[in-house]
Motif scaffolding. Structure first.
Motif, PDB file in Angstrom:
ATOM      1  N   ASN A  23       0.795  -1.238   0.000  1.00  0.00           N
ATOM      2  CA  ASN A  23       0.000   0.000   0.000  1.00  0.00           C
ATOM      3  C   ASN A  23       0.820   1.277   0.000  1.00  0.00           C
ATOM      4  O   ASN A  23       0.427   2.276   0.604  1.00  0.00           O
ATOM      5  N   GLU A  40      -0.850   5.552   6.685  1.00  0.00           N
ATOM      6  CA  GLU A  40      -2.228   6.025   6.802  1.00  0.00           C
ATOM      7  C   GLU A  40      -2.598   7.003   5.690  1.00  0.00           C
ATOM      8  O   GLU A  40      -3.713   6.965   5.149  1.00  0.00           O
ATOM      9  N   GLU A  41      -1.661   7.863   5.324  1.00  0.00           N
ATOM     10  CA  GLU A  41      -1.922   8.841   4.260  1.00  0.00           C
ATOM     11  C   GLU A  41      -2.187   8.144   2.919  1.00  0.00           C
ATOM     12  O   GLU A  41      -3.099   8.508   2.185  1.00  0.00           O
ATOM     13  N   GLU A  43      -3.343   5.088   2.503  1.00  0.00           N
ATOM     14  CA  GLU A  43      -4.633   4.401   2.583  1.00  0.00           C
ATOM     15  C   GLU A  43      -5.796   5.359   2.359  1.00  0.00           C
ATOM     16  O   GLU A  43      -6.783   5.010   1.706  1.00  0.00           O
ATOM     17  N   LYS A  44      -5.694   6.592   2.883  1.00  0.00           N
ATOM     18  CA  LYS A  44      -6.737   7.599   2.672  1.00  0.00           C
ATOM     19  C   LYS A  44      -6.868   7.932   1.191  1.00  0.00           C
ATOM     20  O   LYS A  44      -7.974   8.029   0.661  1.00  0.00           O
ATOM     21  N   ILE A  45      -5.736   8.116   0.541  1.00  0.00           N
ATOM     22  CA  ILE A  45      -5.745   8.494  -0.875  1.00  0.00           C
ATOM     23  C   ILE A  45      -6.287   7.353  -1.727  1.00  0.00           C
ATOM     24  O   ILE A  45      -7.063   7.577  -2.662  1.00  0.00           O
ATOM     25  N   LYS A  47      -8.436   5.126  -0.859  1.00  0.00           N
ATOM     26  CA  LYS A  47      -9.881   5.096  -0.637  1.00  0.00           C
ATOM     27  C   LYS A  47     -10.576   6.207  -1.419  1.00  0.00           C
ATOM     28  O   LYS A  47     -11.619   5.991  -2.035  1.00  0.00           O
ATOM     29  N   ARG A  48      -9.989   7.419  -1.423  1.00  0.00           N
ATOM     30  CA  ARG A  48     -10.588   8.534  -2.158  1.00  0.00           C
ATOM     31  C   ARG A  48     -10.573   8.275  -3.659  1.00  0.00           C
ATOM     32  O   ARG A  48     -11.531   8.604  -4.362  1.00  0.00           O
ATOM     33  N   GLN A  51     -13.296   5.889  -4.658  1.00  0.00           N
ATOM     34  CA  GLN A  51     -14.627   6.485  -4.588  1.00  0.00           C
ATOM     35  C   GLN A  51     -14.871   7.530  -5.667  1.00  0.00           C
ATOM     36  O   GLN A  51     -16.006   7.967  -5.858  1.00  0.00           O
ATOM     37  N   VAL A  65      -2.855  16.220  -3.752  1.00  0.00           N
ATOM     38  CA  VAL A  65      -1.890  15.501  -2.915  1.00  0.00           C
ATOM     39  C   VAL A  65      -0.471  15.968  -3.194  1.00  0.00           C
ATOM     40  O   VAL A  65       0.330  16.128  -2.279  1.00  0.00           O
TER      41      VAL A  65
END
Length: 80
Positions: A23, A40-41, A43-45, A47-48, A51, A65
């Motif tokens: 990841n 964590e950063e 994983e957020k990206i 997910k975005r 979506q 980003v």
């Protein structure tokens, strides 16, 4: 997207990204790597991006980003 991309540069799909097994996210601009995200950063990206409804939204996410890395005063290394 409205007034965000007035010059329509993101329609050209200038950003690309790669996600590794662990990841990490590598973001490229015109084929050159400009940012690496992990943890964590990243994983957020991821997910975005998943979506996002359109390719233009993905380009906007990647542009935000990377931040303001292009200022116009970069030197071209091929002109040495």
């Amino acid at each position: 997207m409205g007034n965000i991309d007035k010059r329509k540069r993101l329609e050209e799909e200038v950003f690309t990204y790669r996600v590794t097994k662990n990841n990490m996210v590598f973001i490229d601009y015109h084929g050159k790597q400009v940012t690496t995200l992990k943890g964590e950063e990243a994983e957020k990206i991821i997910k975005r991006i998943e979506q996002a409804a359109t390719d233009n939204e993905v380009q906007l996410i990647l542009a935000k980003v990377t931040g303001n890395f292009k200022r116009g005063n970069e030197k071209d290394s091929s002109k040495k």
